[in-house]
Design an enzyme around this catalytic site. Structure first.
Site, PDB file in Angstrom:
ATOM      1  N   SER A  19       8.835  -1.537 -10.366  1.00  0.00           N
ATOM      2  CA  SER A  19       8.981  -0.135  -9.962  1.00  0.00           C
ATOM      3  C   SER A  19       9.972   0.574 -10.888  1.00  0.00           C
ATOM      4  CB  SER A  19       9.457  -0.044  -8.501  1.00  0.00           C
ATOM      5  OG  SER A  19      10.607  -0.843  -8.300  1.00  0.00           O
ATOM      6  N   ASP A  66      10.130  -9.350 -11.286  1.00  0.00           N
ATOM      7  CA  ASP A  66       8.690  -9.098 -11.257  1.00  0.00           C
ATOM      8  C   ASP A  66       8.039  -9.472 -12.579  1.00  0.00           C
ATOM      9  OD1 ASP A  66       7.572  -8.182  -8.903  1.00  0.00           O
ATOM     10  OD2 ASP A  66       8.070  -6.078  -9.277  1.00  0.00           O
ATOM     11  N   GLU A 107       1.861 -10.133  -8.166  1.00  0.00           N
ATOM     12  CA  GLU A 107       1.008  -9.466  -7.176  1.00  0.00           C
ATOM     13  C   GLU A 107      -0.361 -10.146  -7.093  1.00  0.00           C
ATOM     14  OE1 GLU A 107       0.774  -5.271  -7.990  1.00  0.00           O
ATOM     15  OE2 GLU A 107       2.957  -5.049  -8.041  1.00  0.00           O
ATOM     16  N   GLU A 121       3.302  -5.074   1.460  1.00  0.00           N
ATOM     17  CA  GLU A 121       3.601  -3.669   1.143  1.00  0.00           C
ATOM     18  C   GLU A 121       2.609  -2.726   1.813  1.00  0.00           C
ATOM     19  OE1 GLU A 121       4.477  -2.679  -2.946  1.00  0.00           O
ATOM     20  OE2 GLU A 121       4.575  -0.543  -2.490  1.00  0.00           O
TER      21      GLU A 121
END
Ligand code: KIV
Length: 273
Positions: free
Chosen positions: A50, A88, A120, A187
């Site tokens: 992010s 990440d 992810e 999420e």
């Protein structure tokens, strides 16, 4: 084996052991100073991709590179002394094959010294998660709204609003848990779905816009501080840092213009705070 330094950082196995226990507290962090401030109050700090949107003004997380994640991972690691640091894996650095994912995860761990990586994806990423974990790379998984899939998902939308949409997401969470992930981020997910997943899997669920039913919570630090210009509806702003920064800069500007700026004492000795 001899140990030169006492290891005091939270580990991924300690996070895994918090299932159905004291809630896990987490925040994103991208810099040394915010990491140092947050460190005593969190179990883990996520160097989230992010940062592409929050710090660089990108429209999505897709342009974020491995080099950017490593630079910020190093900064956060040097600021935090006890929290687990999770970095990440950016878009394109792990999807192609388990071997490429391993190479890039190892690079992240060697260069940042972080304790885990996050990637992810659900069922389709389970073989990669297994490959990494079996080779000593702790993996946090991330299902539900997966921002790196924004172009195929069609937008930042809550997942599992109706019950007929639940099963694939539950299957994703089960698959990453079975593959050996030590925790999973849920999420933007409807509360009953987050509750069902949290009940059905053996690893902690970390919610972001997924309700109090999760085993822990994470927020983007700039969002909860009141620094981000726009935040998702689920975000509670715990501070007004944007306003505080603007007021300080306004006062500085006025002081300079009115020649009220304090005279320096010409030393670089540091003030104790
Ligand atoms: O990149 C990030 O900040 C994240 C959180 C939203 C969990 O993945």
């Amino acid at each position: 084996m001899s140990v030169q330094k006492a290891i005091k950082r939270v580990t991924s196995t300690q996070i895994a052991a918090r299932k159905n226990n004291e809630p896990i507290v987490a925040l994103t962090s991208y810099h040394t100073h915010t990491a140092a401030i947050a460190d005593p109050y969190v179990d883990f700090l996520l160097v989230g991709d992010s940062l592409g949107m929050v710090m660089n003004g990108f429209e999505t997380t897709l342009p974020v590179t491995l080099e950017m994640m490593i630079a910020h991972g190093k900064a956060v690691f040097s600021g935090a002394k006890s929290a687990l640091i999770v970095v990440d894996m950016p878009f394109g650095s792990y999807e192609e094959s388990p071997q490429i994912a391993f190479r890039n995860a190892v690079r992240i761990i060697k260069e940042t010294q972080c304790g885990a990586v996050k990637l992810e994806g659900g069922r389709h990423m389970a073989p990669t998660i297994k490959f990494l974990v079996e080779r000593g790379v702790p993996v946090m998984a991330h299902v539900g709204l997966t921002p790196q899939a924004i172009n195929t998902l069609g937008g930042f939308k809550t997942q599992g609003k109706t019950k007929d949409q639940w099963q694939p997401i539950i299957d994703d969470a089960k698959a990453v848990a079975d593959a050996g992930a030590f925790a999973v981020v849920l999420e933007a997910m409807a509360e009953p779905l987050a509750a069902a997943i949290t009940k059905q899997i053996s690893i902690p669920t970390i919610g972001i816009g997924a309700s109090n039913e999760c085993d822990g919570q994470i927020l983007v630090m700039e969002d909860m501080l009141g620094l981000s210009p726009r935040v998702p509806k689920f975000v509670k702003e715990f501070g007004k840092v944007g306003e505080a920064i603007e007021n300080a800069i306004k006062t500085y500007s006025q002081d300079v213009k009115s020649r009220q700026f304090p005279s320096p004492d010409h030393t670089f000795d540091l003030k104790q705070k």
